[in-house]
Design an enzyme around this catalytic site. Structure first.
Site, short mmCIF file in Angstrom:
data_model
loop_
_atom_site.label_atom_id
_atom_site.label_comp_id
_atom_site.label_asym_id
_atom_site.label_seq_id
_atom_site.Cartn_x
_atom_site.Cartn_y
_atom_site.Cartn_z
N ASP A 46 0.87 -1.18 0.00
CA ASP A 46 0.00 0.00 0.00
C ASP A 46 0.91 1.24 0.00
O ASP A 46 2.13 1.14 0.14
CB ASP A 46 -0.97 -0.02 1.19
CG ASP A 46 -2.21 0.84 0.92
OD1 ASP A 46 -2.16 1.68 0.00
OD2 ASP A 46 -3.23 0.68 1.61
C1 BGC Z 1 -5.06 3.18 0.34
C2 BGC Z 1 -5.35 2.17 -0.73
C3 BGC Z 1 -5.27 2.81 -2.09
C4 BGC Z 1 -3.89 3.42 -2.25
C5 BGC Z 1 -3.62 4.00 -3.61
C6 BGC Z 1 -3.81 4.00 0.06
O1 BGC Z 1 -3.66 5.07 0.91
O2 BGC Z 1 -4.97 2.53 1.58
O3 BGC Z 1 -6.60 1.60 -0.52
O4 BGC Z 1 -5.55 1.89 -3.09
O5 BGC Z 1 -3.76 4.45 -1.28
O6 BGC Z 1 -4.25 5.19 -3.83
#
Ligand code: BGC
Length: 732
Positions: A262
């Site tokens: 993530d």
């Molecule tokens: C979130 C994810 C998301 C990613 C990309 C993160 O902060 O937890 O769910 O897909 O950002 O934008």
């Protein structure tokens, strides 16, 4: 490209090139794209940028074609970039938030929503979406409950699989398809205290039995990518959890695609206190099986030295680079590096009438009628005034709709003015959505406050409420009060809205509340003052039309709660499929001391999982079983006859729950194992049957074997998770 050619390509690539494939850069490196996490200084060189494997959050056919062309021209092996983005509940045509989609109990509608999101996103150049989120949620304080399909493992699994099928079809290479990234593996939906990014404590059995099944369904449906969650599980952050990825995800669950971290999560291994420095973080994450590093400098700046020092075998890099290349190949990017990016298709598809229509249908199916006394609903036409901050609000999309334009959203007010029956309906905001002393932060900037003079706004609302026969109050939480990093300790409505409710209730007793928001809230004051409540969630682009059609009875609510509404915040986390305890308590909360209960609040939620009313009524026959004994190899049929006893057509969602009455470990009081939607005309009856097989009775026994145990079971067939319509059978 043939696999042999791809292998050859990998062999020809330099170490730096292979490491480059493991890196996803944030879109703002190209002066575009939404930042969904803190923007750190990655300190990358031009050479690093030249070799990257992927970009996040860049959209638009023209932009992506240009970037891809330039990038490939300068890349030593002309390897195309992967473009990924968060297409959560739609791209430009926004569908209801996932929690609301869960309430449809309609996998076809959800699959269709994902297919439309994919079609639009593919035309805009996207290759992979960071969806579905299959995290199990039981705590409404957590802002990200809006991104989940709810509190039930079975429902979540059905929905996650439907989304994967919708995005990918039978082959993500095909036109209009994109690859799905399942997230957030694992257990991200259970942060302590409901606070985002917080530690998760789950027993191995709870993880296996409650949390993993929905992820498993998405894996089985063929999702190509999995995202590691931010949280610690048994004190190990997922991005460092070798057991979770190599043993559980790959060996046990059979996933063979690419794993991505993530946002900045590898850098966060330092804050977790898992890695002493960046070099250590790179080593730990690659060893754990994280193939691609989302937006942190960890892999780019450290893997080469680690290989040169002999600490990281080059085979590890090859393994991860292979997975990235394989994904690119599965998407057909070596032959068609722009895939479906096409400006003409963008014009034709984005927000097309057909897409809007599907979004509206899905929104209508997601609405849950929580209360409807004295036949407040449906409205006849012009008897109601529409009051509240959500009447004119274009913020109906949910926090994740970062690529949508609020100007495309049909507000309730716009829909009223377009409908012949309501075009003269009086409207007034009454108050802002948020209390002025509680500023809300959006993804990228503070949210502008509604500019209303409080007393004037309230007086205007009261004055139109006085002269109307009924008042439809459009209330709710601001969309930025749910979503990532939007946990709350208080689940009540903003004070200004409660004041509006009081003031309107003082002059008009016929109140209908349309409730907007991304989570179940503490709505006791609404239940007390309103004669009808319709939960409309955050319904998306066509939200206003869907609400007005439903209020007028042109659409009959059929949604069922995918997550219960707690009585108050003191109950959360709460879920219907809990264990019984040794002292189950079913009585009045003041009688008897030594039951499992609170002294001051009931055990039951305000509205349970699976609950939802209709403008018509349904009756259930007693449950019929084809036999009262079943062998492990056999099956039995459970049936019930449903009758529409009301005066208009409607759709009932028949829910099947099972309970294992005695086993080697305590079993939940009931568990959803099936559901079926039945549309019935007034007076019409239909028999609905489910086949019960031994695999539906399995669980992790005392020795952690996934088995069923002989004994007695109860089977419930009814309209929600509190039904008492049941029969009993024995597994031999
Ligand atoms: C979130 C994810 C998301 C990613 C990309 C993160 O902060 O937890 O769910 O897909 O950002 O934008």
């Amino acid at each position: 490209m043939k696999e042999t050619e791809l292998r050859l390509l990998l062999r020809e690539m330099s170490l730096e090139e292979k490491i480059g494939q493991l890196v996803q850069l944030p879109g703002y490196f190209q002066h575009e794209g939404a930042a969904t996490g803190p923007a750190g200084d990655m300190g990358l060189t031009q050479e690093d940028l030249r070799l990257a494997g992927s970009y996040l959050s860049i959209i638009g056919a023209e932009k992506i074609r240009k970037l891809q062309t330039e990038f490939m021209a300068q890349h030593p092996h002309h390897i195309p970039l992967l473009f990924m983005a968060d297409i959560i509940n739609g791209y430009r045509t926004v569908f209801p938030i996932p929690l609301a989609q869960g309430c449809t109990f309609d996998t076809e509608a959800v699959q269709e929503g994902a297919a439309i999101a994919a079609r639009e996103a593919a035309a805009a150049g996207i290759h992979v979406t960071f969806s579905p989120m299959a995290d199990l949620v039981r705590d409404a304080r957590w802002g990200r409950v809006m991104e989940s399909t709810g509190e039930d493992p079975y429902l979540n699994g059905q929905m996650a699989a439907a989304m994967v099928r919708g995005y990918q079809g039978d082959n993500p290479k095909k036109k209009g398809k994109i690859a799905a990234c399942l997230k957030h593996f694992a257990g991200y939906g259970a942060p302590e205290g409901g606070r985002d990014y917080n530690n998760v404590e789950l027993s191995p059995r709870t993880l296996l039995e409650d949390h993993l099944p929905a992820y498993q369904e998405a894996v089985d449906a063929g999702c190509e990518v999995v995202m590691a969650s931010f949280n610690t599980l048994d004190r190990v952050p997922s991005a460092a959890n070798e057991w979770l990825f190599r043993e559980v995800l790959r060996k046990k669950m059979g996933f063979s695609g690419m794993v991505i971290s993530d946002w900045n999560a590898l850098q966060e291994l330092l804050a977790h206190g898992i890695a002493a420095d960046q070099r250590e973080a790179a080593f730990i994450a690659l060893r754990a099986g994280v193939d691609m590093d989302m937006t942190s400098p960890i892999y780019t700046r450290n893997l080469k030295q680690l290989v040169e020092e002999g600490r990281v075998p080059e085979a590890w890099i090859d393994e991860s680079a292979w997975r990235v290349l394989t994904l690119k190949n599965k998407l057909g990017l070596f032959e068609r590096p722009f895939k479906d990016a096409d400006e003409e298709d963008e014009k034709a598809l984005l927000l097309s009438d057909a897409h809007r229509q599907a979004a509206r249908d899905c929104a209508e199916k997601s609405f849950v009628l929580l209360k409807n006394e004295e036949q407040m609903l449906p409205l006849q036409g012009d008897e109601a005034a529409f009051i509240g901050p959500y009447v004119g609000s274009p913020y109906l999309n949910g926090a994740w709709s970062i690529f949508a334009d609020d100007q495309d959203t049909v507000t309730v007010k716009a829909a009223l003015s377009r409908h012949p029956k309501t075009k003269k309906a009086p409207t007034a905001p009454g108050c802002p959505i948020n209390d002025p002393d509680q500023p809300v932060m959006g993804f990228q900037q503070p949210v502008a406050q509604d500019n209303l003079e409080p007393e004037t706004a309230l007086n205007e609302a009261v004055s139109i409420a006085k002269s109307a026969q009924k008042v439809v109050l459009c209330l709710g939480e601001h969309r930025e009060c749910t979503g990532e990093a939007a946990s709350r300790g208080d689940l009540t409505l903003p004070k200004c809205q409660l004041r509006l409710l009081e003031a309107v209730a003082a002059v008009n007793e016929n109140i209908i509340v349309v409730l907007f928001g991304g989570r179940p809230m503490d709505i006791r004051p609404l239940k007390e003052k309103a004669k009808a409540i319709l939960a409309a969630w955050l319904p998306g682009t066509e939200g206003g039309n869907a609400v007005v059609r439903t209020l007028l009875g042109e659409s009959n609510p059929s949604g069922r709660l995918s997550m219960c509404f707690p009585y108050c915040v003191g109950q959360v986390p709460i879920h219907y499929n809990h264990l019984n305890t040794g002292r189950p308590y079913h009585g009045d909360c003041h009688a008897g001391r030594f039951g499992s209960k609170y002294q001051d609040i009931p055990n039951e939620p305000l509205y349970p999982f699976g609950f939802g009313l209709s403008y018509t009524a349904f009756s259930y026959s007693p449950v019929r079983l084809s036999a009262d004994r079943m062998t492990k190899q056999g099956s039995l049929t459970a049936s019930v006859t449903i009758t529409n006893t009301g005066t208009c057509p409607g759709t009932e969602t028949v829910q099947l729950y099972l309970r294992d009455l005695a086993a080697s470990v305590a079993r939940p009081v009931r568990m959803l194992k099936g559901f079926r939607k039945v549309a019935l005309a007034p007076g019409e009856s239909r028999e609905v049957s489910f086949t019960v097989t031994e695999d539906m009775l399995r669980f992790y026994d005392l020795s952690m074997r996934y088995v069923s145990e002989p004994g007695d079971f109860e089977i419930f067939l009814g309209p929600d998770s509190q039904t008492q319509n049941k029969a009993r059978f024995t597994l031999e």
